[in-house]
Design an enzyme around this catalytic site. Structure first.
Site, PDB file in Angstrom:
ATOM      1  N   GLU A 121       0.843  -1.200   0.000  1.00 56.93           N
ATOM      2  CA  GLU A 121       0.000   0.000   0.000  1.00 56.93           C
ATOM      3  C   GLU A 121       0.875   1.246   0.000  1.00 56.93           C
ATOM      4  OE1 GLU A 121      -2.488  -0.270   3.481  1.00 56.93           O
ATOM      5  OE2 GLU A 121      -2.785  -2.423   3.215  1.00 56.93           O
ATOM      6  N   LYS A 123       2.476   4.492   1.055  1.00 62.85           N
ATOM      7  CA  LYS A 123       2.552   5.091   2.380  1.00 62.85           C
ATOM      8  C   LYS A 123       2.284   6.577   2.246  1.00 62.85           C
ATOM      9  CE  LYS A 123       5.377   5.137   6.556  1.00 62.85           C
ATOM     10  NZ  LYS A 123       5.340   6.541   6.879  1.00 62.85           N
ATOM     11  N   ASP A 125       1.850  10.376   2.906  1.00 65.43           N
ATOM     12  CA  ASP A 125       2.602  11.279   3.763  1.00 65.43           C
ATOM     13  C   ASP A 125       1.668  12.351   4.301  1.00 65.43           C
ATOM     14  OD1 ASP A 125       4.719  12.211   5.113  1.00 65.43           O
ATOM     15  OD2 ASP A 125       5.746  13.098   3.400  1.00 65.43           O
ATOM     16  N   TYR A 233      -6.961   2.775   5.797  1.00 68.28           N
ATOM     17  CA  TYR A 233      -6.128   1.607   5.541  1.00 68.28           C
ATOM     18  C   TYR A 233      -6.087   0.597   6.679  1.00 68.28           C
ATOM     19  CZ  TYR A 233      -2.747   4.910   7.590  1.00 68.28           C
ATOM     20  OH  TYR A 233      -2.121   5.834   8.367  1.00 68.28           O
ATOM     21  N   LYS A 321      10.761   2.714   2.881  1.00 68.20           N
ATOM     22  CA  LYS A 321      10.814   4.142   2.570  1.00 68.20           C
ATOM     23  C   LYS A 321      11.489   4.375   1.219  1.00 68.20           C
ATOM     24  CE  LYS A 321       9.942   7.036   5.563  1.00 68.20           C
ATOM     25  NZ  LYS A 321      10.260   7.269   6.962  1.00 68.20           N
ATOM     26  N   CYS A 415      19.311  47.367  -4.633  1.00 72.54           N
ATOM     27  CA  CYS A 415      18.380  46.570  -5.418  1.00 72.54           C
ATOM     28  C   CYS A 415      18.997  46.216  -6.769  1.00 72.54           C
ATOM     29  CB  CYS A 415      17.089  47.350  -5.621  1.00 72.54           C
ATOM     30  SG  CYS A 415      15.958  46.556  -6.772  1.00 72.54           S
ATOM     31  N   CYS A 418      16.935  48.185  -9.656  1.00 73.03           N
ATOM     32  CA  CYS A 418      16.886  49.640  -9.839  1.00 73.03           C
ATOM     33  C   CYS A 418      18.024  50.368  -9.150  1.00 73.03           C
ATOM     34  CB  CYS A 418      15.546  50.186  -9.359  1.00 73.03           C
ATOM     35  SG  CYS A 418      15.395  50.208  -7.564  1.00 73.03           S
ATOM     36  N   CYS A 433      13.974  46.527  -1.191  1.00 72.19           N
ATOM     37  CA  CYS A 433      14.368  47.643  -2.044  1.00 72.19           C
ATOM     38  C   CYS A 433      13.559  48.860  -1.638  1.00 72.19           C
ATOM     39  CB  CYS A 433      14.079  47.262  -3.493  1.00 72.19           C
ATOM     40  SG  CYS A 433      13.932  48.672  -4.606  1.00 72.19           S
ATOM     41  N   CYS A 439      11.191  51.435  -9.022  1.00 71.67           N
ATOM     42  CA  CYS A 439      11.885  50.166  -9.285  1.00 71.67           C
ATOM     43  C   CYS A 439      11.041  49.361 -10.267  1.00 71.67           C
ATOM     44  CB  CYS A 439      12.061  49.393  -7.981  1.00 71.67           C
ATOM     45  SG  CYS A 439      12.658  47.714  -8.242  1.00 71.67           S
TER      46      CYS A 439
HETATM   47  S1  IVH Z   1      -0.662   0.903   8.768  1.00 77.40           S
HETATM   48  C1  IVH Z   1       0.074  -1.060  12.775  1.00 77.40           C
HETATM   49  N1  IVH Z   1      -0.869   1.676   6.269  1.00 77.40           N
HETATM   50  O1  IVH Z   1       2.696   5.433   8.362  1.00 77.40           O
HETATM   51  C2  IVH Z   1       0.104  -0.418  11.444  1.00 77.40           C
HETATM   52  N2  IVH Z   1       0.198   3.140   7.828  1.00 77.40           N
HETATM   53  O2  IVH Z   1       4.982   4.562  10.101  1.00 77.40           O
HETATM   54  C3  IVH Z   1      -0.417   0.947  11.439  1.00 77.40           C
HETATM   55  N3  IVH Z   1       0.861   5.323   6.867  1.00 77.40           N
HETATM   56  O3  IVH Z   1       1.272   6.032  11.524  1.00 77.40           O
HETATM   57  C4  IVH Z   1      -0.211   1.726  10.210  1.00 77.40           C
HETATM   58  N4  IVH Z   1       0.125   4.926   4.827  1.00 77.40           N
HETATM   59  O4  IVH Z   1       0.546   7.516   9.543  1.00 77.40           O
HETATM   60  C5  IVH Z   1      -0.416   1.991   7.516  1.00 77.40           C
HETATM   61  N5  IVH Z   1      -1.180   2.259   4.056  1.00 77.40           N
HETATM   62  C6  IVH Z   1      -0.741   2.569   5.270  1.00 77.40           C
HETATM   63  C7  IVH Z   1      -0.127   3.809   5.572  1.00 77.40           C
HETATM   64  C8  IVH Z   1       0.347   4.065   6.866  1.00 77.40           C
HETATM   65  C9  IVH Z   1       0.712   5.824   5.631  1.00 77.40           C
HETATM   66  C10 IVH Z   1       1.502   6.050   7.984  1.00 77.40           C
HETATM   67  C11 IVH Z   1       0.656   6.143   9.229  1.00 77.40           C
HETATM   68  C12 IVH Z   1       1.426   5.428  10.285  1.00 77.40           C
HETATM   69  C13 IVH Z   1       2.828   5.526   9.767  1.00 77.40           C
HETATM   70  C14 IVH Z   1       3.638   4.369  10.305  1.00 77.40           C
END
Ligand code: IVH
Length: 693
Positions: A121, A123, A125, A233, A321, A415, A418, A433, A439
């Site tokens: 899945e 991840k 941000d 998720y 990551k 500046c 000018c 400036c 300017c």
């Molecule tokens: S599962 C016990 N699934 O990543 C598992 N986390 O480093 C709980 N995150 O706190 C998390 N996408 O904020 C899970 N598809 C995903 C995710 C995800 C982003 C974040 C989440 C979590 C952090 C963990």
């Protein structure tokens, strides 16, 4: 990283103390103020160093060690919610090797050599949330906080599009906690930062911080204005788990009407996992939102249960990551740009380089202090980072690659456009400036602002055209826009008239139609509302919201202008929302001769409407300070607020001793409690409606 093997025990203890402090400080900036000052890489370095020292001296691990914390303790302004099932974190891995080790480790733990299914899945941000449903009704919502106790963000979650307030599916558990991520799309992040820039507010560093800053607002009205999205998720407390795997859960969730990431995959073996990693990494730049890696979870719940948990992380899941989007390149030049209000912004011209799939040739250097702090010099090799940020940043200089003889960069004191003096006021990070409208850079930016959407909104006068017109002498200031039509059509050799040689219809790509359209657009703006007019003037710090406040309080432009001209600021400083610094900028603006000249010219062509104040000052709410909290049934919060404002009330976000009424909808949180504690009068929605008739 310092050589840990050479560290004495005493030094190690000292170092751990320093790291605990430093990381806590950075955590606070990141989690509580949504305003980080370390890059992710700098932060990770500190964490790794801490971990390495702790590994060598396990008996020195402090009680406040950063390795013992997940996230940050909750911000005190929010009510707290204790998670029935803790919200955990994931272990990070960074390479294919570690990935293979993880998969092998799972097999070994389960004592099998057979392939195991994993979900892969993206991840997200953003920041994680937990939304609790009882009998299908959304009853509360929380942030992760420290994993055990989170912040009550029920009101804020409710205003995020996509999260159902009610689920009617027959198989929806009686108690169901949905967990996932709140995030801001890149597009919404850019738009928000544009707006912040216009209003002279500090832009957010990246979409994650923008999402956090927008979600953790005591006033859910602000959350609603910002565009947030969310995905589900995982789950927390559930009365009855009727699914056997993560993939089945994700399917069910989709069926119940919750948003689920369409890029989630089910992988049957290691090579499918690697494939999904690579394909996501390659598509990363094209996604509408930021992801910082990929999460793999053992699919079967039965196997998950057997695998169980380590202290803070499950044994059945891991976060792979992505490499930070960084690259090293050379600074070819440092240019200084001049903005509308004269602010000088340094920009690095780079030898073009591919950073995470995007070619980067410029990076912002923020301001002169930043250049000094990082000691950035022209000719230096630097690490460039493109996080979720719009504008790539210079992380650090690669000192080993610095050629001898590179001179320290000296920020210009005049500046570059000018030649006027550029000065820095006390407490200000920017140098400005002093050339004002003489300017050219400021003059151009001023005209662009004047014609922009929230100002005069003149279609057909885009940035490029404004620049061309300015450089050709067709437009020198905003007032010239309104004489364009009468100046158009002159003859090259007509030395005695002011309309020498302007033939817009003859410009490349124009024609009579486009010229006429432009004139028409300009004519249609010769009558304009007071707030727009004030905003269009481009006074430093005066954004659209402040312009509206001024319009409300002064009623007409002539009144406002007269007071400013004679330096009468009594009313100005009394306006809630206009501070001393802003009021100084406003009065300074009206002291400038050239500003007055342009305004006088403008007023020959433009009729500024008086501001019609429709506020009912006789209503029982007039002059009262009110706070709305919880969900209203008969109207939206925005409607209720607008109504209260039109009745002369002041609507604020938080309850204090000077609050007159708290209007409480359903599932009101901390504000209702605070009102009670302070003895502030609480009105139900019905009370409110009958009060205002
Ligand atoms: S599962 C016990 N699934 O990543 C598992 N986390 O480093 C709980 N995150 O706190 C998390 N996408 O904020 C899970 N598809 C995903 C995710 C995800 C982003 C974040 C989440 C979590 C952090 C963990």
């Amino acid at each position: 990283m310092p050589d840990i093997s050479k560290l004495s025990k005493e030094q190690a203890a000292k170092e751990l103390e320093r790291l605990a402090k430093e990381i806590a400080k950075s955590d606070e900036a990141y989690y509580q103020h949504d305003d980080p000052y370390l890059t992710d890489a700098e932060y990770d370095k500190l964490k790794h160093l801490n971990e390495a020292i702790e590994n060598k001296y396990p008996d020195l691990v402090r009680s406040d060690s950063p390795s013992k914390r997940v996230g940050a303790p909750v911000k005190s302004d929010f009510k707290k919610i204790t998670h029935k099932v803790p919200m955990l974190s994931l272990a990070d891995i960074f390479s294919e090797e570690e990935l293979a080790d993880f998969v092998k480790g799972v097999q070994k733990f389960l004592n099998t050599e057979e392939d195991i299914e994993f979900t892969a899945e993206p991840k997200m941000d953003g920041l994680s949330f937990s939304a609790r449903y009882e009998d299908g009704i959304l009853v509360s919502g929380a942030t992760r906080g420290d994993g055990k106790i989170g912040e009550d963000i029920t009101d804020n979650l409710r205003v995020i599009k996509g999260l159902p307030h009610k689920v009617e599916a027959a198989d929806f558990p009686q108690v169901m906690e949905m967990r996932g991520e709140v995030y801001m799309s890149k597009a919404d992040f850019f738009a928000l930062n544009e707006k912040n820039k216009e209003e002279n507010k500090k832009p957010f560093a990246n979409p994650r911080n923008a999402a956090a800053g927008s979600l953790r607002q005591l006033d859910a009205g602000i959350t609603k204005e910002r565009k947030l999205s969310l995905l589900v998720y995982t789950w927390g407390e559930v009365s009855k788990v009727s699914w056997k795997s993560q993939s089945e859960f994700l399917e069910k969730v989709k069926g119940w009407g919750f948003p689920v990431n369409p890029y989630n995959r089910l992988c049957h073996n290691l090579s499918e996992i690697i494939e999904s990693y690579e394909s996501l990494l390659n598509n990363r730049a094209d996604l509408a939102y930021d992801i910082d890696g990929i999460v793999y979870k053992v699919n079967s719940l039965e196997l998950q249960a057997r695998l169980g948990f380590l202290t803070r992380t499950p044994r059945w899941a891991v976060a792979h990551k992505f490499p930070a989007e960084q690259a090293v390149t050379r600074i070819e030049n440092i240019r200084v740009q001049v903005g509308r209000t004269g602010a000088l912004t340094p920009v690095a011209d780079l030898e073009p380089i591919n950073v995470g799939g995007v070619v980067v040739s410029h990076a912002t250097l923020h301001n002169e202090d930043e250049i000094k702090r990082k000691d950035i010099r022209i000719g230096d090799y630097v690490v460039i980072q493109r996080a979720g940020d719009v504008i790539p940043q210079v992380v650090s200089v690669v000192l080993e690659k610095r050629s001898p003889g590179l001179k320290e960069y000296e920020f210009p004191k005049t500046c570059p456009e000018c030649g006027a003096h550029a000065i820095r006021e006390e407490d200000e990070a920017v140098r400005r400036c002093t050339g004002g409208l003489s300017c050219p850079a400021q003059a151009i930016e001023r005209i662009k602002h004047f014609v922009s959407r929230e100002a005069f909104n003149i279609e057909g006068l885009g940035s490029k055209i404004v620049e061309e017109f300015f450089n050709e002498g067709i437009l020198q200031n905003p007032a010239d826009i309104f004489t364009l039509e009468e100046r158009n059509g002159g003859y090259e050799d007509d030395l005695f008239s002011a309309n020498q040689g302007i033939h817009l219809e003859n410009r490349e790509g124009w024609g009579k139609k486009s010229a006429d359209n432009l004139f028409k657009a300009i004519r249609s703006r010769q009558q304009i509302s007071l707030p727009r007019f004030i905003y269009a003037l481009g006074i430093r710090q005066v954004g659209a919201a402040t312009s509206l406040l001024i319009a409300k309080n002064y009623g007409s432009f002539s009144n406002f202008m007269e007071k400013m001209r004679i330096g009468d600021t009594e009313k100005l400083v009394s306006i809630d929302g206009i501070g001393e610094a802003m009021s100084k900028d406003i009065t300074e603006f009206f002291k400038e001769e050239h500003n007055l000249r342009i305004i006088a010219k403008l007023l020959n062509y433009v009729k500024v409407e008086d501001f019609e104040d429709t506020t009912d000052y006789n209503s029982p709410l007039s002059g009262k300070t009110v706070v709305f909290t919880g969900t209203l049934e008969k109207m939206t919060r925005a409607e209720a607020k607008a109504k209260a404002l039109s009745l002369g009330a002041k609507v604020v976000g938080s309850v204090s001793g000077s609050t007159d009424y708290v209007i409480m909808g359903s599932s009101a949180g901390s504000k209702a409690q605070k009102a009670q504690d302070l003895g502030v009068k609480i009105l139900s929605e019905e009370d409110f409606l009958s009060l205002i008739g």
